[in-house]
Scaffold this motif. Structure first.
Motif, PDB file in Angstrom:
ATOM      1  N   ASP A 165      61.817 -40.934  35.436  1.00  0.00           N
ATOM      2  CA  ASP A 165      61.475 -39.700  36.148  1.00  0.00           C
ATOM      3  C   ASP A 165      62.285 -38.509  35.628  1.00  0.00           C
ATOM      4  N   LEU A 166      63.549 -38.735  35.277  1.00  0.00           N
ATOM      5  CA  LEU A 166      64.418 -37.644  34.833  1.00  0.00           C
ATOM      6  C   LEU A 166      64.277 -37.322  33.355  1.00  0.00           C
ATOM      7  N   ALA A 167      63.777 -38.244  32.574  1.00  0.00           N
ATOM      8  CA  ALA A 167      63.765 -38.085  31.111  1.00  0.00           C
ATOM      9  C   ALA A 167      63.014 -36.823  30.697  1.00  0.00           C
ATOM     10  N   ASP A 168      63.580 -36.119  29.724  1.00  0.00           N
ATOM     11  CA  ASP A 168      62.996 -34.865  29.256  1.00  0.00           C
ATOM     12  C   ASP A 168      63.365 -34.694  27.789  1.00  0.00           C
ATOM     13  N   GLY A 169      62.377 -34.701  26.932  1.00  0.00           N
ATOM     14  CA  GLY A 169      62.614 -34.605  25.497  1.00  0.00           C
ATOM     15  C   GLY A 169      63.109 -33.256  25.026  1.00  0.00           C
ATOM     16  N   ARG A 170      63.186 -32.286  25.935  1.00  0.00           N
ATOM     17  CA  ARG A 170      63.729 -30.986  25.531  1.00  0.00           C
ATOM     18  C   ARG A 170      65.240 -31.041  25.328  1.00  0.00           C
ATOM     19  N   SER A 171      65.926 -32.001  25.918  1.00  0.00           N
ATOM     20  CA  SER A 171      67.359 -32.146  25.683  1.00  0.00           C
ATOM     21  C   SER A 171      67.581 -32.532  24.231  1.00  0.00           C
ATOM     22  N   GLU A 172      68.484 -31.832  23.563  1.00  0.00           N
ATOM     23  CA  GLU A 172      68.607 -31.955  22.117  1.00  0.00           C
ATOM     24  C   GLU A 172      69.791 -32.787  21.642  1.00  0.00           C
ATOM     25  N   SER A 173      70.579 -33.322  22.570  1.00  0.00           N
ATOM     26  CA  SER A 173      71.727 -34.120  22.156  1.00  0.00           C
ATOM     27  C   SER A 173      72.121 -35.066  23.272  1.00  0.00           C
ATOM     28  N   ALA A 174      72.897 -36.081  22.895  1.00  0.00           N
ATOM     29  CA  ALA A 174      73.406 -37.017  23.897  1.00  0.00           C
ATOM     30  C   ALA A 174      74.279 -36.286  24.908  1.00  0.00           C
ATOM     31  N   GLY A 175      75.041 -35.282  24.455  1.00  0.00           N
ATOM     32  CA  GLY A 175      75.890 -34.529  25.368  1.00  0.00           C
ATOM     33  C   GLY A 175      75.080 -33.786  26.416  1.00  0.00           C
ATOM     34  N   GLU A 176      73.958 -33.200  26.016  1.00  0.00           N
ATOM     35  CA  GLU A 176      73.111 -32.495  26.976  1.00  0.00           C
ATOM     36  C   GLU A 176      72.515 -33.472  27.983  1.00  0.00           C
ATOM     37  N   SER A 177      72.098 -34.649  27.519  1.00  0.00           N
ATOM     38  CA  SER A 177      71.530 -35.649  28.433  1.00  0.00           C
ATOM     39  C   SER A 177      72.593 -36.142  29.415  1.00  0.00           C
ATOM     40  N   ARG A 178      73.796 -36.380  28.924  1.00  0.00           N
ATOM     41  CA  ARG A 178      74.877 -36.833  29.811  1.00  0.00           C
ATOM     42  C   ARG A 178      75.226 -35.754  30.822  1.00  0.00           C
ATOM     43  N   THR A 179      75.162 -34.494  30.412  1.00  0.00           N
ATOM     44  CA  THR A 179      75.422 -33.400  31.347  1.00  0.00           C
ATOM     45  C   THR A 179      74.349 -33.364  32.423  1.00  0.00           C
ATOM     46  N   ARG A 180      73.093 -33.520  32.042  1.00  0.00           N
ATOM     47  CA  ARG A 180      72.011 -33.534  33.027  1.00  0.00           C
ATOM     48  C   ARG A 180      72.185 -34.679  34.020  1.00  0.00           C
ATOM     49  N   TRP A 181      72.609 -35.843  33.525  1.00  0.00           N
ATOM     50  CA  TRP A 181      72.826 -36.970  34.431  1.00  0.00           C
ATOM     51  C   TRP A 181      73.941 -36.658  35.423  1.00  0.00           C
ATOM     52  N   LEU A 182      74.996 -36.022  34.944  1.00  0.00           N
ATOM     53  CA  LEU A 182      76.100 -35.682  35.820  1.00  0.00           C
ATOM     54  C   LEU A 182      75.666 -34.662  36.875  1.00  0.00           C
ATOM     55  N   VAL A 183      74.887 -33.675  36.473  1.00  0.00           N
ATOM     56  CA  VAL A 183      74.373 -32.696  37.432  1.00  0.00           C
ATOM     57  C   VAL A 183      73.514 -33.392  38.489  1.00  0.00           C
ATOM     58  N   HIS A 184      72.729 -34.369  38.053  1.00  0.00           N
ATOM     59  CA  HIS A 184      71.929 -35.143  39.008  1.00  0.00           C
ATOM     60  C   HIS A 184      72.823 -35.881  39.990  1.00  0.00           C
ATOM     61  N   LEU A 185      73.859 -36.546  39.502  1.00  0.00           N
ATOM     62  CA  LEU A 185      74.755 -37.303  40.384  1.00  0.00           C
ATOM     63  C   LEU A 185      75.447 -36.391  41.389  1.00  0.00           C
ATOM     64  N   LEU A 186      75.746 -35.168  40.973  1.00  0.00           N
ATOM     65  CA  LEU A 186      76.415 -34.223  41.858  1.00  0.00           C
ATOM     66  C   LEU A 186      75.460 -33.595  42.869  1.00  0.00           C
ATOM     67  N   GLY A 187      74.178 -33.923  42.766  1.00  0.00           N
ATOM     68  CA  GLY A 187      73.197 -33.391  43.704  1.00  0.00           C
ATOM     69  C   GLY A 187      72.855 -31.936  43.468  1.00  0.00           C
ATOM     70  N   LEU A 188      73.074 -31.440  42.254  1.00  0.00           N
ATOM     71  CA  LEU A 188      72.855 -30.034  41.942  1.00  0.00           C
ATOM     72  C   LEU A 188      71.609 -29.814  41.086  1.00  0.00           C
ATOM     73  N   GLY A 189      70.846 -30.866  40.859  1.00  0.00           N
ATOM     74  CA  GLY A 189      69.625 -30.745  40.075  1.00  0.00           C
ATOM     75  C   GLY A 189      68.487 -30.215  40.920  1.00  0.00           C
TER      76      GLY A 189
END
Length: 332
Positions: free
Chosen positions: A215-239
């Motif tokens: 559900d969260l996957a998005d090919g617009r993220s261009e690096s592993a760092g960006e994907s890990r940041t998105r996951w962290l934002v999700h965990l923090l409830g800020l997505g």
């Protein structure tokens, strides 16, 4: 004799199985002599790597060399009697040249002949997988990128899974402009169809983490760092987040930010190693950031080391959100 062995192993990217060296006409004695002299490194009983290939390589390059060597032993292509193993999970993603995270030190494989898996100090052979989910690349049988990414999500969790699935989708988005002239075309469609087929076939259907990653996957993220940041934002409830958010000032393109928090005028930039080098580049980036703030955006920068300190990122994001809300209230 050792010169010939070295030449053959070099042609295979620095890896080989003992069995194929013997089949090429070299003696076991010659192979063992090279191991004793340290010219070959045995990473498993039938898998060797050139010491010169390992020397000076990065940790992730070493992991890929070990995975390829084990693959030459257990998952060679073409297999004489049909493949019985395939490299899987992050081991397959390494060979596909795709991003991965959550590497655990094992070379991951699956059985393709229906037999049970096993685990030792080097390999982790998982439950059987239908051979239709496999492909051949660089002389190896390996699981297709889409299935390998889903396997990572099921085995290593959401963060690693999001990096992997994002990476597969992003690679497809990179292909589509050449084939279809647009960012999302047949390659992205194929990946999404493969994901749906895997889930409908039972893979990960009962695993909430796999469903969440999809559900969260998005090919617009261009690096592993960006994907890990998105996951962290999700965990923090800020997505949720909007990757590659475009900021204009009238007709002028100001920036394409790595992420935007959808609910607030907060941009998140992931600074990978060496993203901005040189004094002029740093000044240009500062000017860009000042312009973004003038346009009403708050900017939060995250570096690799910050990902290990989620409490720090949480504080920065909440402070930026507070500033953005305060500004919106004053303007309103």
């Amino acid at each position: 004799m050792s010169e010939g062995i070295t030449q053959l192993v070099q042609m295979q990217g620095g890896v080989a199985s003992t069995r194929e060296l013997l089949r090429a006409g070299f003696s076991r004695r010659s192979v063992e002599a090279m191991v004793r002299r340290g010219e070959l490194v045995r990473v498993r009983r039938d898998a060797v790597v050139l010491a010169s290939a390992l020397a000076g390589s990065t940790p992730w390059e070493k992991r890929e060399l070990v995975a390829r060597a084990v693959g030459r032993s257990l998952a060679p292509a073409p297999a004489e009697a049909g493949p019985t193993h395939a490299l899987s999970h992050e081991s397959a993603l390494m060979v596909h040249g795709l991003p991965y995270a959550g590497e655990d030190g094992f070379v991951h494989l699956v059985r393709t002949d229906g037999r049970r898996g096993r685990k030792d100090g080097t390999i982790w052979v998982h439950r059987p997988l239908d051979a239709r989910w496999t492909d051949e690349r660089d002389g190896l049988v390996l699981v297709t990128p889409t299935m390998a990414a889903l396997q990572v999500a099921a085995t290593h969790g959401g963060e690693a899974g999001l990096v992997a699935v994002d990476g597969v989708l992003h690679a497809a988005r990179e292909q589509d402009p050449k084939a279809a002239g647009r960012q999302e075309g047949p390659a992205v469609t194929q990946v999404r169809e493969e994901i749906a087929e895997a889930l409908e076939g039972g893979f990960g259907r009962s695993t909430p983490t796999v469903r969440l990653v999809v559900d969260l996957a998005d090919g617009r993220s261009e690096s592993a760092g960006e994907s890990r940041t998105r996951w962290l934002v999700h965990l923090l409830g800020l997505g949720p987040c909007v990757p590659q958010f475009v900021v204009h000032d009238g007709d002028r393109l100001v920036a394409i930010a790595d992420l935007k928090l959808a609910r607030w005028d907060v941009l998140v930039e992931f600074d990978g190693t060496g993203k901005y080098t040189g004094h002029e580049a740093l000044l240009a980036e500062k000017d860009r950031e000042d312009r973004l703030r003038t346009l009403g955006y708050e900017v939060v920068r995250i570096r690799w080391a910050d990902l290990a300190r989620p409490q720090l990122i949480r504080r920065r994001l909440l402070e930026a959100i507070a500033r953005a809300e305060s500004r919106a209230t004053r303007i309103g």
